[in-house]
Structures are given as C-alpha cells and as structure tokens.
Design a protein around this motif. Structure first.
Motif, short mmCIF file in Angstrom:
data_model
loop_
_atom_site.label_atom_id
_atom_site.label_comp_id
_atom_site.label_asym_id
_atom_site.label_seq_id
_atom_site.Cartn_x
_atom_site.Cartn_y
_atom_site.Cartn_z
N UNK A 178 0.79 -1.21 0.00
CA UNK A 178 0.00 0.00 0.00
C UNK A 178 0.83 1.27 0.00
N UNK A 179 2.17 1.15 -0.02
CA UNK A 179 3.00 2.34 0.09
C UNK A 179 3.72 2.61 -1.22
N UNK A 180 4.43 3.73 -1.26
CA UNK A 180 5.18 4.11 -2.46
C UNK A 180 6.34 3.16 -2.67
N UNK A 181 6.85 3.14 -3.90
CA UNK A 181 7.91 2.21 -4.25
C UNK A 181 9.27 2.62 -3.72
N UNK A 182 9.41 3.79 -3.15
CA UNK A 182 10.72 4.29 -2.74
C UNK A 182 11.36 3.45 -1.65
N UNK A 183 10.59 2.67 -0.91
CA UNK A 183 11.15 1.88 0.19
C UNK A 183 11.29 0.40 -0.17
N UNK A 184 10.96 0.01 -1.38
CA UNK A 184 10.93 -1.42 -1.70
C UNK A 184 12.29 -2.09 -1.61
N UNK A 185 13.33 -1.39 -2.05
CA UNK A 185 14.65 -2.00 -2.08
C UNK A 185 15.12 -2.39 -0.68
N UNK A 186 14.61 -1.73 0.35
CA UNK A 186 15.07 -2.01 1.71
C UNK A 186 14.48 -3.29 2.28
N UNK A 187 13.54 -3.95 1.58
CA UNK A 187 12.90 -5.15 2.12
C UNK A 187 13.91 -6.26 2.42
N UNK A 188 14.94 -6.40 1.56
CA UNK A 188 15.89 -7.50 1.76
C UNK A 188 16.75 -7.31 3.00
N UNK A 189 16.73 -6.12 3.58
CA UNK A 189 17.45 -5.93 4.84
C UNK A 189 16.93 -6.88 5.91
N UNK A 190 15.63 -7.22 5.85
CA UNK A 190 15.01 -8.00 6.90
C UNK A 190 15.51 -9.40 7.04
N UNK A 191 16.17 -9.94 6.01
CA UNK A 191 16.68 -11.31 6.11
C UNK A 191 18.06 -11.44 5.48
N UNK A 192 18.15 -11.21 4.17
CA UNK A 192 19.40 -11.47 3.45
C UNK A 192 20.57 -10.68 4.01
N UNK A 193 20.37 -9.39 4.25
CA UNK A 193 21.48 -8.56 4.72
C UNK A 193 21.79 -8.83 6.19
N UNK A 194 20.75 -8.99 7.03
CA UNK A 194 20.99 -9.30 8.44
C UNK A 194 21.72 -10.63 8.59
N UNK A 195 21.33 -11.62 7.80
CA UNK A 195 21.99 -12.93 7.86
C UNK A 195 23.45 -12.81 7.45
N UNK A 196 23.71 -12.07 6.37
CA UNK A 196 25.08 -11.90 5.91
C UNK A 196 25.91 -11.16 6.95
#
Length: 282
Positions: free
Chosen positions: A157-175
C-alpha cells in the motif's frame, strides 16, 4: 480472534507442496498489547519461503509466507508500552527482521536472539505468535491461516521508494551475522563466498566494508558471477564451480585459496568445496 470490523486485505497463501500460492482475502488484524500493525511497501521472497513451498521445510498449513518486509506503522495495540509507541510512532517506516525475539527467554537475555525459545516453540513449530494464536483469518469463512514468521506477503500500500530495503530484513541481516560473528572478518583477511544469491552477494559487500582485502566469489552459475563482477568492482576474482564433483577430486588450487570460506548453499556439495579450498591454518 482480534480483527478489524470491516477492513480487508489480500495475501499469498501456501496450502500444499509444489502447488501455486493462492491470493486470498483476509480480515485486517488488530494489534494486541505491545504489537504494531504495519502496511507493506514490499516483501521479498527468501529461499526459505521456497523451501516451505516445496515441502522441504515442514510447516503448518494453510499459511501465509514472507518475512523480508518493509512498510509503515499504522496502529499500536491497546496498552502498548510507551517506549514502543515512541520508537515506532505512527507513520514510521520500518523493516521487519526475519526472527522475532521475545526478549525474555534465556537466550534473548544473553543476546542470542537468533536462538529465541519462543520463536521456535511457537512460530516455527505452530505458525503462531507468542500467545499461541495466529493473527490471520480468511474473509470468506473466518478460518485461521498460520504465519511463517510474520506472514507478510500481503497487499502493498505504500510508495515504491522503500521497496529495495525489504531484503534488509533477512538477506542482509543474515550476511552481517555471518561476517561479524561467525567468520569474524578483520581488515586484511582473505575470504571466499560460495553461493552468490541474496545472502552471498551481501556477504561480499559486508566483507569489503569490514576490510577484507582478498574477496573471492564462487558459484555454479556463471550469470551470478557476471552480476557480482558488474557491481562488486573490488572482487579479487570469481570462480565457476562444477555442478557435480567427485568427492575424492582435489581442488585445482592445491593448498586452497582462502583461510575463511563462507557457504550459502547449505548442502553437502558446497560443504565439500569448503573443505577442499580452505587453507590449513595449523
């Protein structure tokens, strides 16, 4: 159950292995005490979601999958601690972590959030939150749907400007955890990363930020290595691994290439390569 009086949302539902997800309507949940409700800007698809969809990870069904999310806070549960309200005020843009530590078990108390007892006892074992209940109920018959982590594959429901940050929730934290706490990368270290997917590519970048000087990307797929080369200008080199290997075959690099080797594939094939390319440090 605790849902809104008339709001609805859509979500992706897993019902049986190797079958397409179905898009179904849910009641919008109402947060309980010390919980927050978020809308979703985006949700990534983690490989662990695919493992559930293929039946490779046992999980309660039907369930909503998805745990790499970014979104905006829209509501606090009644009597929620004021510190939570202040930290996550209405309108705050947030990223959800793939593990939801309870904060009170013996592991959380020691700082080992990734081993949280309640997370594995309730969410991973039962598909619920820590009161033993799901928050997702279907609109057409009010039947419950279990939650793989947060069950976040719902409407965006939100603008696309924040979409790229979604992978922070798993891929980046795990790395980050792998580089900081498992490999303990220090300036000047050499490192090889096997498997250049979401986590592996994040490992490359974080290793560089930690000061590693000799960073090697390894994968069985040339296209992944080509992509890594296109944006990881700092790579010492890349190496294409054979898709199948004889367990008695020696590494072509003789004594090995790296004192620190990270495998993101998690299978016996990649473990064999870890054993054959890592230098002896004794």
């Amino acid at each position: 159950y605790h849902v809104s009086s008339g709001g609805y949302m859509r979500g992706a539902v897993y019902r049986e292995p190797n079958q397409p997800l179905t898009i179904e309507e849910f009641h919008i949940p109402r947060p309980k005490v010390n919980e927050i409700l978020k809308t979703k800007a985006a949700c990534g698809v983690c490989h662990s979601d695919l493992h559930v969809m293929k039946g490779e990870i046992p999980f309660s069904s039907p369930c909503a999958i998805g745990h790499e999310i970014t979104g905006e806070v829209v509501e606090h549960g009644p009597l929620t601690d004021h510190k939570i309200v202040q930290r996550f005020s209405i309108g705050s843009r947030v990223v959800g972590a793939f593990i939801m530590p309870c904060g009170t078990c013996s592991y959380c108390a020691k700082g080992d959030d990734d081993l949280c007892e309640d997370f594995f006892a309730y969410n991973r074992a039962k598909g619920t939150l820590y009161d033993g209940e799901t928050r997702l109920f279907l609109r057409h018959d009010d039947s419950p749907v279990y939650m793989y982590s947060m069950g976040e594959m719902a409407d965006s429901w939100l603008s696309s400007s924040t979409r790229v940050s979604a992978i922070l929730g798993c891929a980046v934290f795990t790395a980050y955890g792998a580089m900081a706490h498992a490999a303990e990368i220090r300036p000047g270290d050499s490192i090889a990363v096997i498997g250049i997917g979401g986590v592996g590519s994040s490992c490359l970048q974080i290793a560089r930020d930690f000061g590693a000087s000799d960073i090697i990307a390894m994968d069985v797929q040339d296209d992944k290595l080509e992509k890594a080369n296109s944006w990881c200008y700092f790579l010492a080199r890349t190496k294409t691994l054979p898709k199948r290997t004889n367990r008695h075959q020696e590494s072509k690099n003789g004594d090995g290439v790296s004192p620190t080797t990270i495998s993101r594939s998690g299978n016996c094939f990649s473990s064999h390569h870890v054993a054959t390319i890592t230098k002896k440090t004794t």
